[in-house]
Scaffold this active site. Structure first.
Site, PDB file in Angstrom:
ATOM      1  N   HIS A  21      -7.499   2.572   3.944  1.00 49.89           N
ATOM      2  CA  HIS A  21      -7.374   3.344   5.188  1.00 49.89           C
ATOM      3  C   HIS A  21      -8.731   3.479   5.904  1.00 49.89           C
ATOM      4  O   HIS A  21      -8.777   3.697   7.109  1.00 49.89           O
ATOM      5  CB  HIS A  21      -6.867   4.756   4.909  1.00 49.89           C
ATOM      6  CG  HIS A  21      -5.392   4.843   4.676  1.00 49.89           C
ATOM      7  ND1 HIS A  21      -4.801   4.435   3.498  1.00 49.89           N
ATOM      8  CD2 HIS A  21      -4.384   5.301   5.461  1.00 49.89           C
ATOM      9  CE1 HIS A  21      -3.490   4.642   3.576  1.00 49.89           C
ATOM     10  NE2 HIS A  21      -3.216   5.170   4.760  1.00 49.89           N
ATOM     11  N   CYS A  75     -11.153   2.430   0.101  1.00 48.00           N
ATOM     12  CA  CYS A  75      -9.764   2.788   0.369  1.00 48.00           C
ATOM     13  C   CYS A  75      -9.383   1.996   1.610  1.00 48.00           C
ATOM     14  O   CYS A  75     -10.179   1.911   2.557  1.00 48.00           O
ATOM     15  CB  CYS A  75      -9.649   4.290   0.634  1.00 48.00           C
ATOM     16  SG  CYS A  75      -8.021   4.792   1.237  1.00 48.00           S
ATOM     17  N   CYS A  84      -4.308  -1.652  -1.871  1.00 47.90           N
ATOM     18  CA  CYS A  84      -4.484  -0.213  -2.080  1.00 47.90           C
ATOM     19  C   CYS A  84      -5.463  -0.064  -3.238  1.00 47.90           C
ATOM     20  O   CYS A  84      -5.169  -0.502  -4.357  1.00 47.90           O
ATOM     21  CB  CYS A  84      -3.132   0.402  -2.425  1.00 47.90           C
ATOM     22  SG  CYS A  84      -3.211   2.125  -2.913  1.00 47.90           S
ATOM     23  N   ASP A  94       0.880  -1.181   0.000  1.00 53.58           N
ATOM     24  CA  ASP A  94       0.000   0.000   0.000  1.00 53.58           C
ATOM     25  C   ASP A  94       0.911   1.222   0.000  1.00 53.58           C
ATOM     26  O   ASP A  94       2.130   1.103   0.171  1.00 53.58           O
ATOM     27  CB  ASP A  94      -0.881  -0.013   1.258  1.00 53.58           C
ATOM     28  CG  ASP A  94      -1.788   1.214   1.346  1.00 53.58           C
ATOM     29  OD1 ASP A  94      -2.400   1.596   0.328  1.00 53.58           O
ATOM     30  OD2 ASP A  94      -1.895   1.814   2.433  1.00 53.58           O
ATOM     31  N   SER A  95       0.299   2.391  -0.133  1.00 53.41           N
ATOM     32  CA  SER A  95       1.075   3.634  -0.062  1.00 53.41           C
ATOM     33  C   SER A  95       1.555   3.905   1.368  1.00 53.41           C
ATOM     34  O   SER A  95       2.498   4.649   1.574  1.00 53.41           O
ATOM     35  CB  SER A  95       0.196   4.796  -0.522  1.00 53.41           C
ATOM     36  OG  SER A  95      -0.977   4.828   0.263  1.00 53.41           O
ATOM     37  N   GLU A 120      -4.034   8.530   8.828  1.00 56.38           N
ATOM     38  CA  GLU A 120      -2.575   8.391   9.027  1.00 56.38           C
ATOM     39  C   GLU A 120      -2.126   9.169  10.275  1.00 56.38           C
ATOM     40  O   GLU A 120      -1.101   8.879  10.856  1.00 56.38           O
ATOM     41  CB  GLU A 120      -1.799   8.883   7.794  1.00 56.38           C
ATOM     42  CG  GLU A 120      -1.824   7.914   6.610  1.00 56.38           C
ATOM     43  CD  GLU A 120      -0.786   6.779   6.688  1.00 56.38           C
ATOM     44  OE1 GLU A 120       0.228   6.926   7.390  1.00 56.38           O
ATOM     45  OE2 GLU A 120      -1.023   5.733   6.058  1.00 56.38           O
TER      46      GLU A 120
HETATM   47  N1  DGL Z   1      -4.912   3.123   1.006  1.00 59.87           N
HETATM   48  C1  DGL Z   1      -4.950   3.538  -0.349  1.00 59.87           C
HETATM   49  C2  DGL Z   1      -6.213   3.137  -1.053  1.00 59.87           C
HETATM   50  O1  DGL Z   1      -6.749   2.096  -0.730  1.00 59.87           O
HETATM   51  C3  DGL Z   1      -4.507   4.878  -0.758  1.00 59.87           C
HETATM   52  C4  DGL Z   1      -4.307   6.010   0.131  1.00 59.87           C
HETATM   53  C5  DGL Z   1      -3.501   7.062  -0.571  1.00 59.87           C
HETATM   54  O2  DGL Z   1      -2.286   6.862  -0.621  1.00 59.87           O
HETATM   55  O3  DGL Z   1      -4.070   8.026  -1.098  1.00 59.87           O
HETATM   56  O4  DGL Z   1      -6.657   3.790  -1.953  1.00 59.87           O
END
Ligand code: DGL
Length: 268
Positions: A190, A188, A75, A12-13, A154
């Protein structure tokens, strides 16, 4: 056939993909997991497609230096923008988040109206609407970019008691609930941390977590192909491209346990 002991590579990022890792650990406790969080380039969601493809390719090239039996794009942004690039570049069984979450949403909806909360890049790709319509042709999909949510999570601001979280979430949710949706995809990785806050604002909606659905689909596939690790115990390593301490702190929130020297910063 791949060695069942080989790693499941997950990337992931940032820390968001750990919501997928958590479900993998719960559903498949014997798996060896290798995680890469590209924290130096977070957030991916506001980047161009070209940048996202480049970052995702580098992430997988790093993980592919280890013995992998499968790769999970944990991600939504990378899955929606870079999936076909990764499939072309790497000879690996590649799993993602968009397809399993789309299937679950198409099955869950009654009125066919589905809302998607995601990053800007995921919304721009239209990947969710396309995938959901493969499972339910008449679905109406309303996708909304929610760029404030990744920075909040985050920074460990996700609790339902947090007024800032509530105000921001409400503003986003209002733009989806006005379309009479009955199902909402947290598109997402997150966002599952915001699950309680979301539920308290829209208690009547069916809420789909792309992280949970991804782990569930992975398990079904590993079972089908007899790739599940039947051994006991598991190894987990975490690599990041920026500050390992900051990631350790975040990771303990995402995973619910403290990480130590299994986290390492690498130049990718
Ligand atoms: N967690 C990531 C997603 O599922 C991306 C978050 C990001 O880096 O913008 O899209």
């Amino acid at each position: 056939m791949k060695d069942p002991n080989a790693y499941i590579g997950v990337f992931d990022s940032g820390a968001g993909g750990l919501t997928v890792v958590k479900h993998i650990m719960e559903m498949m406790p014997n798996e060896n997991i290798l995680y890469f969080g590209d924290t130096a380039h977070l957030p991916y969601g506001s980047k161009t497609d070209k940048q996202i493809k480049e970052y995702a390719t580098n992430d997988v090239a790093f993980l592919n230096g280890f013995p992998l039996k499968s790769l999970v794009i944990a991600c939504n942004t990378a899955d929606s923008v870079a999936r076909s690039t990764l499939i072309k570049e790497f000879d690996l069984p590649i799993y993602g988040v968009i397809d399993p979450a789309s299937k679950a949403a198409a099955q869950a909806t009654v009125n066919g109206k589905i809302g998607i909360m995601a990053t800007k890049a995921t919304v721009r790709s239209d990947a969710y609407a396309q995938a959901i319509r493969r499972y339910r042709r008449d679905a109406e999909v309303y996708s909304l970019a929610c760029p404030l949510l990744v920075p909040l999570v985050e920074n460990r601001r996700y609790k339902k008691e947090d007024q800032v979280v509530t105000i921001i979430l409400k503003e986003y949710l209002d733009q989806l609930t006005c379309h009479d949706i009955d199902t909402l995809v947290l598109g997402c990785t997150h966002y599952p941390l915001l699950m309680d806050a979301v539920k308290s604002l829209v208690p009547d909606l069916k809420i789909i977590s792309s992280s949970y659905e991804s782990a569930k689909a992975l398990k079904a596939s590993l079972e089908r192909t007899r790739q599940l690790n039947e051994g006991s115990g598991s190894r987990t390593r975490f690599y990041v491209s920026d500050d390992a301490d900051a990631f350790r702190e975040n990771a303990s929130v995402f995973l619910n346990y403290k990480l130590g020297d299994e986290v390492e910063q690498v130049a990718v």
